[in-house]
Write a protein that holds these residues in place. Structure first.
Motif, PDB file in Angstrom:
ATOM      1  N   SER A 152      23.405   9.276  15.036  1.00  0.00           N
ATOM      2  CA  SER A 152      22.018   9.167  15.459  1.00  0.00           C
ATOM      3  C   SER A 152      21.756   7.739  15.920  1.00  0.00           C
ATOM      4  O   SER A 152      22.531   6.816  15.641  1.00  0.00           O
ATOM      5  N   VAL A 162      12.670   9.317  15.094  1.00  0.00           N
ATOM      6  CA  VAL A 162      13.020  10.557  14.416  1.00  0.00           C
ATOM      7  C   VAL A 162      14.451  10.529  13.918  1.00  0.00           C
ATOM      8  O   VAL A 162      14.806  11.166  12.929  1.00  0.00           O
ATOM      9  N   SER A 163      15.293   9.776  14.606  1.00  0.00           N
ATOM     10  CA  SER A 163      16.712   9.651  14.221  1.00  0.00           C
ATOM     11  C   SER A 163      17.363  11.012  14.079  1.00  0.00           C
ATOM     12  O   SER A 163      18.023  11.291  13.085  1.00  0.00           O
ATOM     13  N   GLU A 164      17.164  11.860  15.073  1.00  0.00           N
ATOM     14  CA  GLU A 164      17.815  13.167  15.038  1.00  0.00           C
ATOM     15  C   GLU A 164      19.311  12.981  14.898  1.00  0.00           C
ATOM     16  O   GLU A 164      19.899  12.169  15.608  1.00  0.00           O
ATOM     17  N   GLN A 165      19.883  13.744  14.009  1.00  0.00           N
ATOM     18  CA  GLN A 165      21.323  13.680  13.805  1.00  0.00           C
ATOM     19  C   GLN A 165      21.986  14.770  14.629  1.00  0.00           C
ATOM     20  O   GLN A 165      21.635  15.940  14.512  1.00  0.00           O
ATOM     21  N   TYR A 225      10.249  13.739   7.682  1.00  0.00           N
ATOM     22  CA  TYR A 225      10.554  14.704   8.728  1.00  0.00           C
ATOM     23  C   TYR A 225      11.214  15.925   8.107  1.00  0.00           C
ATOM     24  O   TYR A 225      11.978  15.805   7.144  1.00  0.00           O
ATOM     25  N   TYR A 268      13.371  19.468   9.353  1.00  0.00           N
ATOM     26  CA  TYR A 268      14.161  19.900  10.488  1.00  0.00           C
ATOM     27  C   TYR A 268      14.610  21.351  10.316  1.00  0.00           C
ATOM     28  O   TYR A 268      14.775  21.832   9.198  1.00  0.00           O
ATOM     29  N   TYR A 299      17.919  23.485  11.726  1.00  0.00           N
ATOM     30  CA  TYR A 299      19.199  23.498  12.415  1.00  0.00           C
ATOM     31  C   TYR A 299      19.725  24.929  12.484  1.00  0.00           C
ATOM     32  O   TYR A 299      19.461  25.739  11.603  1.00  0.00           O
ATOM     33  N   LEU A 339      20.523  21.038  16.301  1.00  0.00           N
ATOM     34  CA  LEU A 339      19.126  20.809  15.967  1.00  0.00           C
ATOM     35  C   LEU A 339      18.240  21.666  16.855  1.00  0.00           C
ATOM     36  O   LEU A 339      18.314  21.598  18.083  1.00  0.00           O
ATOM     37  N   THR A 378      14.581  22.127  16.129  1.00  0.00           N
ATOM     38  CA  THR A 378      13.277  21.503  16.198  1.00  0.00           C
ATOM     39  C   THR A 378      13.040  20.712  14.912  1.00  0.00           C
ATOM     40  O   THR A 378      13.778  20.854  13.939  1.00  0.00           O
ATOM     41  N   TYR A 379      12.015  19.882  14.932  1.00  0.00           N
ATOM     42  CA  TYR A 379      11.646  19.128  13.746  1.00  0.00           C
ATOM     43  C   TYR A 379      10.126  18.989  13.738  1.00  0.00           C
ATOM     44  O   TYR A 379       9.463  19.193  14.751  1.00  0.00           O
TER      45      TYR A 379
END
Lengths: 114, 111
Positions: free
Chosen positions: A95, A100-103, B31, B33, B35, B45, B47-48
């Protein structure tokens, strides 16, 4: 392909052997994570790096496990003296640092210890 | 410690809506999430949602968050056979950078 890549995809080893896995993150991502997933479970956090610094380690990461990210790019996860309980899927994610630091996850390395 | 719970299995017919539920215990989650994992593949991923929101819509996906009850749901409209997969709920604590995942909900969509 600009996603997270992992090598090998599958590894079969005998109990007591050492194994090493490699993860190549998305190139501009400065955070890299290792997770372990066993059958019927969600991924469990093992450790993560910010650039080359290892910032956090889970208590799941026993002394037999070591991870490195020497130049802040790819990472390796080594398991010494493997045990049958180490059989799992080892997932790598990366990330960016902020927000948001989406992984983004790689396809994983499936380890089978006989 | 943090805990994330999900129902294990959901079966729907193609064209119906699917609702996958998740509860979490960490009140400092920032947050949350969703997955998706297809057989033999890594996690994707979907959505979050940020913890100060109560709803987020993204095409066929609607996420609802009830922060008081610590309940999160994912609604998939017009579910297709290609939606068959395992869906994981995950939360990120404000003090940490890592994710805590539930055990996953297997969604089976029949024609």
């Amino acid at each position: 392909d600009t996603g997270v890549s992992q090598d090998p995809r599958h590894k079969i080893t005998k109990r007591g052997q050492n194994v090493t896995f490699r993860c190549d993150p998305i190139s501009e991502h400065n955070r890299l994570y290792w997770y372990r997933q066993t059958l019927g479970q969600g991924p469990e956090f093992l450790t993560y790096f910010q650039n080359e610094a290892q910032l956090e380690k889970s208590r799941l990461l026993s002394d037999r496990f070591s991870a490195e990210r020497p130049k802040g790019s790819f990472s390796t996860l080594e398991i010494q003296r493997t045990e049958q309980g180490d059989s799992a899927m080892y997932l790598c994610a990366s990330s960016v640092l902020a927000g948001v630091s989406e992984q983004f996850f790689g396809p994983g390395t499936r380890l089978t210890v006989l | 410690g943090e805990d994330v719970e999900q129902s294990l299995f959901l079966s729907v017919r193609e064209g119906d809506s699917s609702v996958i539920n998740c509860t979490y215990t960490d009140s400092s989650s920032t947050y949350l999430y969703w997955y998706k994992q297809e057989p033999g593949a890594g996690l994707q991923l979907l959505t979050y949602i940020f913890s100060n929101m109560d709803m987020k819509q993204d095409q066929r996906l609607t996420v609802l968050l009830n922060k008081k009850d610590k309940h999160l749901s994912l609604r998939i409209a017009d579910t297709q056979t290609g939606d068959s997969a395992i869906y994981f709920c995950a939360e990120k604590d404000s003090g940490y950078s890592t994710l805590t995942f539930g055990k996953g909900t297997m969604l089976l969509v029949s024609p």
